[in-house]
Scaffold this motif. Structure first.
Motif, PDB file in Angstrom:
ATOM      1  N   THR A 142      44.556  34.567  45.148  1.00  0.00           N
ATOM      2  CA  THR A 142      43.420  35.243  44.507  1.00  0.00           C
ATOM      3  C   THR A 142      43.627  35.429  43.015  1.00  0.00           C
ATOM      4  O   THR A 142      42.674  35.691  42.272  1.00  0.00           O
ATOM      5  CB  THR A 142      43.190  36.616  45.149  1.00  0.00           C
ATOM      6  OG1 THR A 142      44.375  37.419  45.003  1.00  0.00           O
ATOM      7  CG2 THR A 142      42.859  36.475  46.631  1.00  0.00           C
ATOM      8  N   ARG A 143      44.898  35.352  42.574  1.00  0.00           N
ATOM      9  CA  ARG A 143      45.260  35.543  41.155  1.00  0.00           C
ATOM     10  C   ARG A 143      44.781  36.895  40.634  1.00  0.00           C
ATOM     11  O   ARG A 143      44.366  37.042  39.491  1.00  0.00           O
ATOM     12  CB  ARG A 143      44.694  34.406  40.307  1.00  0.00           C
ATOM     13  CG  ARG A 143      45.242  33.040  40.699  1.00  0.00           C
ATOM     14  CD  ARG A 143      44.287  31.943  40.324  1.00  0.00           C
ATOM     15  NE  ARG A 143      44.215  31.760  38.880  1.00  0.00           N
ATOM     16  CZ  ARG A 143      43.203  31.145  38.272  1.00  0.00           C
ATOM     17  NH1 ARG A 143      42.190  30.701  38.984  1.00  0.00           N
ATOM     18  NH2 ARG A 143      43.211  30.999  36.960  1.00  0.00           N
ATOM     19  N   THR A 144      44.853  37.905  41.485  1.00  0.00           N
ATOM     20  CA  THR A 144      44.495  39.278  41.112  1.00  0.00           C
ATOM     21  C   THR A 144      45.443  40.229  41.833  1.00  0.00           C
ATOM     22  O   THR A 144      46.138  39.849  42.780  1.00  0.00           O
ATOM     23  CB  THR A 144      43.054  39.625  41.506  1.00  0.00           C
ATOM     24  OG1 THR A 144      42.897  39.441  42.923  1.00  0.00           O
ATOM     25  CG2 THR A 144      42.055  38.745  40.770  1.00  0.00           C
ATOM     26  N   TRP A 167      51.879  33.632  39.735  1.00  0.00           N
ATOM     27  CA  TRP A 167      50.929  33.651  40.852  1.00  0.00           C
ATOM     28  C   TRP A 167      51.199  32.500  41.807  1.00  0.00           C
ATOM     29  O   TRP A 167      51.160  32.663  43.027  1.00  0.00           O
ATOM     30  CB  TRP A 167      49.491  33.556  40.319  1.00  0.00           C
ATOM     31  CG  TRP A 167      48.949  34.841  39.794  1.00  0.00           C
ATOM     32  CD1 TRP A 167      49.187  36.102  40.266  1.00  0.00           C
ATOM     33  CD2 TRP A 167      48.058  34.995  38.674  1.00  0.00           C
ATOM     34  NE1 TRP A 167      48.500  37.025  39.515  1.00  0.00           N
ATOM     35  CE2 TRP A 167      47.800  36.380  38.542  1.00  0.00           C
ATOM     36  CE3 TRP A 167      47.454  34.106  37.789  1.00  0.00           C
ATOM     37  CZ2 TRP A 167      46.956  36.888  37.555  1.00  0.00           C
ATOM     38  CZ3 TRP A 167      46.612  34.603  36.810  1.00  0.00           C
ATOM     39  CH2 TRP A 167      46.368  35.985  36.679  1.00  0.00           C
ATOM     40  N   TRP A 212      48.402  39.639  32.780  1.00  0.00           N
ATOM     41  CA  TRP A 212      47.919  39.067  34.041  1.00  0.00           C
ATOM     42  C   TRP A 212      46.460  38.638  33.875  1.00  0.00           C
ATOM     43  O   TRP A 212      45.538  39.275  34.351  1.00  0.00           O
ATOM     44  CB  TRP A 212      48.068  40.088  35.177  1.00  0.00           C
ATOM     45  CG  TRP A 212      49.502  40.480  35.413  1.00  0.00           C
ATOM     46  CD1 TRP A 212      50.109  41.628  35.020  1.00  0.00           C
ATOM     47  CD2 TRP A 212      50.495  39.695  36.080  1.00  0.00           C
ATOM     48  NE1 TRP A 212      51.427  41.621  35.399  1.00  0.00           N
ATOM     49  CE2 TRP A 212      51.701  40.443  36.059  1.00  0.00           C
ATOM     50  CE3 TRP A 212      50.491  38.444  36.705  1.00  0.00           C
ATOM     51  CZ2 TRP A 212      52.878  39.984  36.629  1.00  0.00           C
ATOM     52  CZ3 TRP A 212      51.672  37.975  37.270  1.00  0.00           C
ATOM     53  CH2 TRP A 212      52.836  38.743  37.232  1.00  0.00           C
ATOM     54  N   HIS A 252      43.769  35.162  33.751  1.00  0.00           N
ATOM     55  CA  HIS A 252      43.586  33.759  34.114  1.00  0.00           C
ATOM     56  C   HIS A 252      43.757  32.882  32.875  1.00  0.00           C
ATOM     57  O   HIS A 252      43.113  33.104  31.851  1.00  0.00           O
ATOM     58  CB  HIS A 252      42.207  33.541  34.723  1.00  0.00           C
ATOM     59  CG  HIS A 252      42.046  34.173  36.064  1.00  0.00           C
ATOM     60  ND1 HIS A 252      40.865  34.125  36.782  1.00  0.00           N
ATOM     61  CD2 HIS A 252      42.918  34.871  36.839  1.00  0.00           C
ATOM     62  CE1 HIS A 252      41.023  34.770  37.922  1.00  0.00           C
ATOM     63  NE2 HIS A 252      42.255  35.244  37.976  1.00  0.00           N
TER      64      HIS A 252
END
Length: 430
Positions: free
Chosen positions: A334-336, A327, A316, A318
C-alpha cells in the motif's frame, strides 16, 4: 366582663381553631409535572464534536478532519483573544510547530510539507483552545464518550486483517485499533476511580474496560498489550500513593526508584535470556521485525541533515527513493502507514536533532507535570493524563507517538501540557 375572662375565652376560641389550621397547613400544594430540560455548554459541545471527528477519522477520512476543523476553529474564533493569549503562554510548543511549517523551505516536497505543517498548526491551536476553555473533568467525559463510541463501532462494524493475523475494527491497522482500545481502558479506569462521578458514569466505565480489553486482545498487538499492562500496574501504584501522607509518598517513591534500579541491574545480567523469551512470545525476530535495520537507515539520514532534517513528513512520500526501497523490502504494497518505529529517530529525520530535542523536552515536562498532578490531587482528569503520558513514554521507543496532525494522541498531549501549566502547585487556574 373582666380582662382575665376575655383572655380565657380568646384562648378557647384559638384552641378550637387550631386543628383546622393544622389541617390546612398539612395540605400539600399541587406540584406541576416535572419537566426534563436539556442543558449544554456550547464550548463543551464544540469540543465533543472536535474530538469525535478525530476519534472517527479512520472510517470518515476527510469528513472526520472537517468535523474537527469546523468545531475546533469555531471554538477558537468565539474567543480569539483568549486563544491567542493561551498560545503565547504555550509558546514553546507553538515554536516547534512553526518550525515544522517552515521546514517546507528545505523540503524536497514543498507543498506536502507546508500542507501537513499547517494542519499540525491548526491541530495545536484547537487543542490549546480546548485545554484553556474546557474543564478537565468535562474533557475526560468527552474522551471517554468518544472512545467508547469508537470501540462499539469497531466491535459491531469492524473487520479482520486479510491475512487473519489480528482484528482491525474500524481502523486501517491493528496498531491503530490497539492504541484506541488502550485509550479506552485508560480513560475508563480514570473515570472509575473518581468517587465524585455518579453511577451513570462509573458503571459504563466498567463496560468500557471490558470492551477495551476485548478489542486489545482481538487486535493481537504485542507492544500495546505489554504497555497497557504496565500502565494498569502503574495505575495501582498511583492509587496506593494517593492513600499515603506526603512524607510517606516521598519514602515510597524513593524506595520504588531504588528497587527499580536494583531490578534493572539484575535484569541486565539475564538480558539475553529475556530477549529470547520476549521474541518467542511475540513471534518477532532478533531485529524486532526489521526495526533495527530501519533505525540504521534513519540514523544515516540524520547524519546527513542533523540540524534541519528532510522536512516535516517529507520522507515517507511516493517517489522518495529510500522510502520506495524500504516499502519494497518490507512488502508494504500500500506504500502507506509505515515509519521508523521510534519517535525520536523518526522526528529527527524529518525536523532535525534540535527541534526533536525541544519536542522531547516539552513531552517529558508534561509527563512529569501530570504525574505530580495525579499524586498531589487525584481525580479522573489527573489520573487519566498521568496514565496516558506514561503509556506514550513506554511506546515512544518502538513507535511514533507525537506530534502529527489530526491525531487524538497529539490533541491529548497538547491539552495535557495546558492543564499542566494551569494547575501547577500554587498557581490559580486561568
Amino acid at each position: 366582663m373582666s380582662v382575665r375572662r376575655l383572655d380565657h375565652l380568646r384562648g378557647r376560641v384559638m384552641e378550637g381553631l387550631a386543628p383546622s389550621a393544622r389541617t390546612v397547613s398539612a395540605r400539600r400544594p399541587l406540584r406541576s409535572p416535572r419537566r426534563w430540560a436539556l442543558s449544554y455548554s456550547p464550548t463543551a459541545l464544540a469540543a465533543f464534536v472536535a474530538m469525535f471527528g478525530l476519534a472517527f477519522i479512520a472510517p470518515l477520512g476527510s469528513k472526520g478532519a472537517l468535523l474537527f476543523l469546523v468545531a475546533g476553529m469555531g471554538l477558537v474564533a468565539t474567543r480569539l483573544g483568549d486563544t491567542l493569549g493561551a498560545l503565547r503562554r504555550e509558546w514553546l510548543i507553538v515554536l516547534v510547530t512553526l518550525w515544522c511549517v517552515m521546514s517546507f523551505a528545505w523540503s524536497d516536497y514543498t507543498s506536502l510539507t507546508m500542507r501537513h505543517g499547517l494542519q499540525l498548526l491548526l491541530t495545536v491551536m484547537i487543542a490549546v483552545a480546548i485545554g484553556y476553555r474546557v474543564a478537565p473533568l468535562t474533557f475526560i467525559k468527552i474522551v471517554f464518550a468518544t472512545s467508547a463510541m469508537a470501540g462499539l463501532a469497531s466491535l459491531l462494524f469492524g473487520r479482520d486483517r486479510s491475512d487473519g493475523l489480528g482484528y482491525l475494527g474500524i481502523y486501517a491497522s491493528k496498531n491503530a485499533l490497539a492504541d484506541a482500545s488502550s485509550l479506552l481502558i485508560i480513560v475508563a479506569l480514570a473515570v472509575l476511580v473518581d468517587r465524585r462521578l455518579s453511577a451513570r458514569w462509573r458503571l459504563p466505565a466498567v463496560m468500557g474496560i471490558l470492551l477495551g480489553g476485548l478489542l486489545l486482545v482481538m487486535g493481537q498487538s504485542s507492544g500495546a498489550l505489554v504497555s497497557t499492562l504496565v500502565v494498569v500496574l502503574f495505575f495501582g501504584v498511583l492509587v496506593l500513593l494517593q492513600r499515603l501522607t506526603p512524607s510517606m509518598r516521598l519514602v515510597a517513591i524513593v524506595l520504588t526508584l531504588v528497587l527499580a534500579g536494583a531490578a534493572g541491574v539484575m535484569l541486565s545480567l539475564i538480558s539475553d535470556q529475556l530477549a529470547r523469551m520476549f521474541l518467542d512470545l511475540t513471534g518477532k525476530d532478533i531485529t524486532l521485525t526489521g526495526r533495527t535495520d530501519l533505525w540504521a537507515i534513519a540514523l544515516a539520514e540524520i547524519a546527513e541533515r542533523p540540524m534541519l532534517g528532510v522536512g516535516f513528513q517529507a520522507f515517507w512520500v511516493h517517489g522518495q527513493p529510500i522510502a520506495e526501497q524500504l516499502w519494497a523490502d518490507f512488502g508494504i504494497t500500500t506504500r502507506t502507514g509505515f515509519h521508523f518505529h521510534n519517535t525520536l529517530i523518526s522526528n529527527a529525520v524529518e525536523i532535525g536533532v534540535v527541534a526533536t530535542a525541544v519536542q522531547t523536552l516539552v513531552f517529558w515536562g508534561a509527563l512529569l507535570s501530570c504525574l505530580g498532578w495525579a499524586i498531589r490531587s487525584p481525580s479522573a482528569a489527573s489520573v487519566f493524563f498521568a496514565l496516558f503520558m506514561a503509556r506514550l513514554f513506554l511506546l515512544m521507543w518502538i513507535e511514533v507517538v507525537y506530534f502529527y496532525q489530526f491525531s487524538v494522541a497529539t490533541a491529548i498531549i497538547i491539552v495535557a501540557i495546558c492543564y499542566g501549566h494551569r494547575f501547577r502547585p500554587g498557581k490559580r487556574p486561568r
